[in-house]
Design an enzyme around this catalytic site. Structure first.
Site, PDB file in Angstrom:
ATOM      1  N   ASP A 449       6.268 -11.762   2.752  1.00  0.00           N
ATOM      2  CA  ASP A 449       5.894 -11.323   1.316  1.00  0.00           C
ATOM      3  C   ASP A 449       6.621 -12.043   0.111  1.00  0.00           C
ATOM      4  O   ASP A 449       8.010 -12.796   0.322  1.00  0.00           O
ATOM      5  CB  ASP A 449       5.636  -9.812   1.006  1.00  0.00           C
ATOM      6  N   ASP A 517      -4.017  -7.624  -0.895  1.00  0.00           N
ATOM      7  CA  ASP A 517      -4.301  -6.012  -1.380  1.00  0.00           C
ATOM      8  C   ASP A 517      -5.512  -5.350  -1.515  1.00  0.00           C
ATOM      9  O   ASP A 517      -5.448  -3.947  -1.026  1.00  0.00           O
ATOM     10  CB  ASP A 517      -2.909  -6.064  -2.707  1.00  0.00           C
TER      11      ASP A 517
END
Ligand code: GLA
Length: 696
Positions: A449, A517
Site C-alpha cells: 500500500d 477503496d
C-alpha cells in the site's frame, strides 16, 4: 518486423496490423512519417513528411512532426526534451550516429552536434500486438548538464477534421471516471505532481476523430509505464497538428547528469486500432497480459480480506475465525490487512515498526499463517513500506529518513510521512524486513500500500535532492523486483489508498491492483469501466463487502454485489462471521460459479456491450478460442415492466452453437451476434444476471 530504407533514412515498424514510420531530415532531426493501417516500406518511402515551403515567418511548418519535440531552433511546441548545457545553451541539435535493429527492437542513436551528450530513441514492437513501446536514453560524456524535461516519446496523429480526447480523472474513492470530450485547442495536460501515479488522473490518453464507438472507428492510444510523477501533454495547434508527448517528472524538478551518467525514461507505449474503443481496450489488455505482467498465464485466486470487516481490530482469534469462514465459502487466499504490527491500533501510530504486535498475536503470526495454510488457503499480508507515522519507533530513531526540507514543516496526511526510498539505507532497510517477514512467515501474497502523496520532497545534505522524485519510484521497483526474485512464489497486489498506483510500471511487478477503496457495487461499475479501458480484468481486484456501504450508505443486494465483483478478480471483504446462513449459502454458490467462469473473465477478451446510459450496463468476456463466453448485465434502477431489448453479443464464432448450462437454452453464434441474447433480468432495483455460454 522492422525495416530501414538507408537511401531515405526511413524506418518502418510493422506490428500485427499497423505500421509506424519515421525518417531523418537533412539536418538529422528524427521526423514522424506515418502511423496507421499497415503499409509497406515501399509505400511509405514515397510519403512526404508534410513539409511545405516556409514562407510564413511565425510558423515552422515542421513543428509537431518531431519524434521527440526537442527544445530549440524555431520550435515553440511544449518541449519533450529540454537540456541546459554549460554556457547556458538550451537548444538541442541532433546529430545522427547510427542505428541497430535487434528485432523487435530499433535503436536510433544521436548525439548533440556540439556537446558530448548522447541520445538513443528506442522503439520496440510488443510482439503479437499493435503496441509500440518507446523510450529515451541519455548518456552524458561531458560536463554536468541539467535535463529540464525528458519525455519518453512524442506521438504524432494524422490530420483529421476533429479530435476527441479520452482519459480518466478521479479522486480517492472515485477513481477512473472516464471522460470523452472534444480536444481543446492549445495544450491539454494530464499529470501527477504527487510522486505517485495518483487517483486524480491516470497516465494514458486515447484520441479519435469524434466518431469512434465501442465497436467501430480509428483510435490512437498512449500509456506511460511509470508510478511516480508524470505528465502527458496533448497539443492541438492552430495549424491543425495534434501530438501527444509524455514522460516522467514534473515542472520545476530537473535531472542533473554528471560526467558518465545516464538517464533512461520509462516506456511510453502507443497503439493504433480500427476496432473502436473496445478494440483499443482489448489491444491494451493483450499487451498487459502478454508483455507487462510478471505471471500473465496465472489465474488469480478468490481472496478474503478482513479490512472492511475488522478495520484495525485484528487479533489471532478473530482472524482465525474469519479464515475458517472464508475457507468454508471457497476463498483461496486470506489477507490480513492493517493493524497487525507495532502500536498500529489506528492510523495514528506504529507505521514503520514492522514487528508483530504481541498483544494481538502473542505467538507471532506463525499460528495464524499455519492455520490459514492448513485450511488450504494462501496467506497474504498488508504492508506499507514507504511510510511512517511520526508516532513510531522508526521515526524516533530516524527522523531524517523522511522526505523533508530545511526550515519547512513536515505536512502529515493520514498522520503519516513519506520515507525517502531514494536513500540507499532506507531501501535496504525495507528490503531486509520484507525479506525476513516473507521468509519467516511463509507469506504468499503482499498487499503493498501507499497512502499519501509526497510533500516537502527534500533530502537535506544531498547535492541533487531532486533526483529523489525518480529514484524513489525506481527504488520501490527495485525492492519489489528483488523481493520477487528472492521469493518466486510471492505475489503482490499494488494499492495506493485504493487506485493511487495503477499503471503499467506497477503492473510489471504486481499481479493485481486494488482499483479503489470504494467497494460500493454501483460506483464500482463506473470505476471498472474506466479501469478496463487500459487494464485487464485479470488485474482488477473487486470485493463483495457489507451494506450499507461505508461511504455511500447504499444497501445493494448481495446478488448484485457479487455479480459486479465477479467481473474482475473476485474477493470477499465483508464481515462474514455476521452473515446469515442464507447469504453464506448464496456466497458459496457464487464463488463456485466464479471459479467456473474466471478463466474466461481473467484471460478472455472484454466486450463492453452496453454503456450505462440506457439504464443497463452489460459486458461480455470471450475466451481466446471463442469456446466460452460469460455475459454480465446490470440494471441498477427498476423500470415499469417491459421486455429488455436483446443483448447483441460480440467476439463469438458465428458458425458455432452455444449452450447456457443454467437455463439449458441453446443459441446459434450467428444469431447471438446479429440479433442478440434474450436478456432476462429480475424485476426491481439492482437487477443483475450472469450468463454462461459454452460452445456445443
Ligand atoms: C488503504 C487501503 C485499504 C486498507 C487501508 C488500511 O486505505 O486502500 O484497502 O488497506 O489502507 O489502512
Amino acid at each position: 518486423m522492422i525495416e530501414c530504407d538507408e537511401g531515405t533514412r526511413t524506418w518502418v515498424l510493422r506490428t500485427a496490423a499497423t505500421s509506424y514510420a519515421l525518417r531523418l531530415t537533412d539536418e538529422d532531426v528524427p521526423r514522424h512519417v506515418y502511423w496507421g493501417p499497415a503499409l509497406t516500406l515501399a509505400q511509405i518511402a514515397g510519403l512526404g513528411t508534410g513539409s511545405r515551403p516556409w514562407w510564413d515567418g511565425f510558423n515552422d511548418p515542421d513543428e509537431g512532426l518531431d519524434e521527440l519535440a526537442a527544445d530549440g531552433g524555431t520550435r515553440y511546441w511544449p518541449p519533450a526534451l529540454q537540456i541546459r548545457f554549460t554556457e547556458h545553451t538550451r537548444s538541442v541539435e541532433w546529430q545522427y550516429t547510427g542505428y541497430t535493429i535487434d528485432a523487435p527492437h530499433l535503436r536510433l542513436e544521436f548525439r548533440d552536434r556540439h556537446y558530448p551528450l548522447r541520445f538513443t530513441l528506442h522503439y520496440r514492437i510488443a510482439r503479437g500486438t499493435d503496441v509500440v513501446e518507446r523510450w529515451l536514453e541519455l548518456g552524458n560524456d561531458g560536463d554536468e548538464v541539467e535535463v529540464v524535461r525528458a519525455d519518453s516519446a512524442s506521438w504524432v496523429l494524422p490530420r483529421w477534421p476533429g479530435y476527441r480526447l479520452s482519459h480518466v480523472t478521479g479522486r480517492w474513492a472515485g477513481e477512473c471516471a472516464l471522460r470523452r470530450d472534444p480536444l481543446a485547442h492549445g495544450e491539454t495536460v494530464a499529470a501527477s505532481r504527487r510522486g505517485i501515479t495518483s487517483h486524480h488522473a491516470n497516465p494514458w490518453v486515447m484520441l479519435d476523430d469524434g466518431t469512434a464507438t465501442e465497436r467501430h472507428g480509428e483510435v490512437y492510444g498512449a500509456a506511460l509505464a511509470w508510478s511516480g510523477s508524470w505528465r502527458i501533454t496533448t497539443t492541438r495547434a492552430s495549424t491543425g497538428r495534434v501530438t501527444v508527448s509524455g514522460g516522467f517528472g514534473q515542472d520545476g524538478v530537473s535531472h542533473r547528469l554528471g560526467p558518465g551518467d545516464r538517464l533512461t525514461t520509462p516506456v511510453f507505449a502507443g497503439l493504433y486500432t480500427r476496432g473502436g474503443f473496445g478494440g483499443a481496450s482489448r489491444e491494451w489488455h493483450r499487451y498487459v497480459l502478454g508483455h507487462v505482467l510478471p505471471h500473465p498465464g496465472e489465474t488469480r485466486p478468490v481472496l478474503y480480506n478482513s479490512w472492511e470487516a475488522t478495520g484495525f481490530d485484528v487479533d489471532v482469534a478473530g482472524q482465525s475465525a474469519l479464515a475458517e469462514q472464508a475457507a468454508a465459502l471457497g476463498a483461496e487466499l486470506f489477507v490480513l490487512d492493517d493493524g497487525w504490527f507495532g502500536e498500529r491500533t489506528g492510523d495514528h501510530a506504529g507505521l514503520g515498526d514492522w514487528h508483530v504486535n504481541r498483544k494481538r498475536f502473542p505467538d507471532g503470526l506463525g499460528p495464524l499463517v499455519d492455520h490459514v495454510h492448513r485450511l488450504g488457503m494462501k496467506f497474504g499480508l498488508w504492508v506499507e513500506p514507504e511510510m511512517v507515522n511520526p508516532d513510531s519507533d522508526l521515526y524516533r530513531a530516524h527522523p531524517d529518513w523522511v522526505l523533508h526540507q530545511p526550515h519547512r514543516r513536515r505536512s502529515e496526511l493520514r498522520n503519516q510521512l513519506v520515507l525517502n526510498f531514494a536513500r540507499p539505507d532506507v531501501a535496504a532497510w525495507a528490503h531486509e524486513w520484507l525479506d525476513t517477514l516473507v521468509t519467516e512467515h511463509r507469506i504468499d501474497f503482499l498487499k503493498w500500500d501507499m497512502n499519501r502523496p509526497f510533500s516537502e520532497a527534500g533530502w537535506p545534505g544531498e547535492a541533487d535532492p531532486d533526483r529523489l522524485w525518480v529514484e524513489h519510484t525506481r527504488a520501490v521497483y527495485a525492492v519489489m523486483d528483488r523481493l520477487r526474485a528472492g521469493h518466486p512464489a510471492l505475489r503482490i497486489e499494488a494499492c495506493g489508498g485504493g487506485g493511487g498506483r495503477t499503471d503499467l510500471g506497477m503492473l510489471a511487478r504486481a499481479d493485481q491492483v486494488w482499483p479503489s477503496d470504494n467497494t460500493d457495487a454501483l460506483d464500482r461499475l463506473d470505476i471498472h469501466h474506466g479501469f478496463g479501458q487500459v487494464y485487464p480484468a485479470r488485474t482488477m481486484s473487486a470485493w463483495v463487502t457489507d451494506v450499507p456501504g461505508f461511504g455511500t450508505r447504499r444497501s445493494i443486494p448481495l446478488r448484485f454485489r457479487f455479480h459486479v465483483a465477479m467481473s474482475g478478480v473476485l474477493g470477499i471483504g465483508g464481515d462474514i462471521g455476521k452473515w446469515p446462513e442464507e447469504d453464506l449459502a448464496f456466497a458459496r454458490e457464487q464463488i463456485a460459479l466464479y471459479r467456473d467462469i474466471r478463466e474466461v473473465v481473467q484471460h478472455g477478451r472484454l466486450y463492453r456491450l452496453r454503456p450505462a446510459d440506457d439504464g443497463v450496463t452489460a459486458l461480455q468476456y470471450v475466451a481466446a478460442d471463442t469456446a466460452r463466453a460469460v455475459v454480465f448485465a446490470y440494471r441498477p434502477r427498476g423500470r415499469f415492466p417491459a421486455p429488455e431489448a436483446p443483448l447483441r453479443l460480440d467476439g463469438l464464432d458465428p458458425a458455432a452453437h452455444y449452450r447456457d448450462p443454467d437455463s439449458g437454452d441453446e443459441h446459434s453464434g450467428a444469431v447471438l451476434l446479429s440479433h442478440g441474447l434474450p436478456l432476462r433480468l429480475p424485476e426491481g432495483d439492482y437487477a443483475s444476471t450472469v450468463v454462461r455460454l459454452n460452445r456445443i
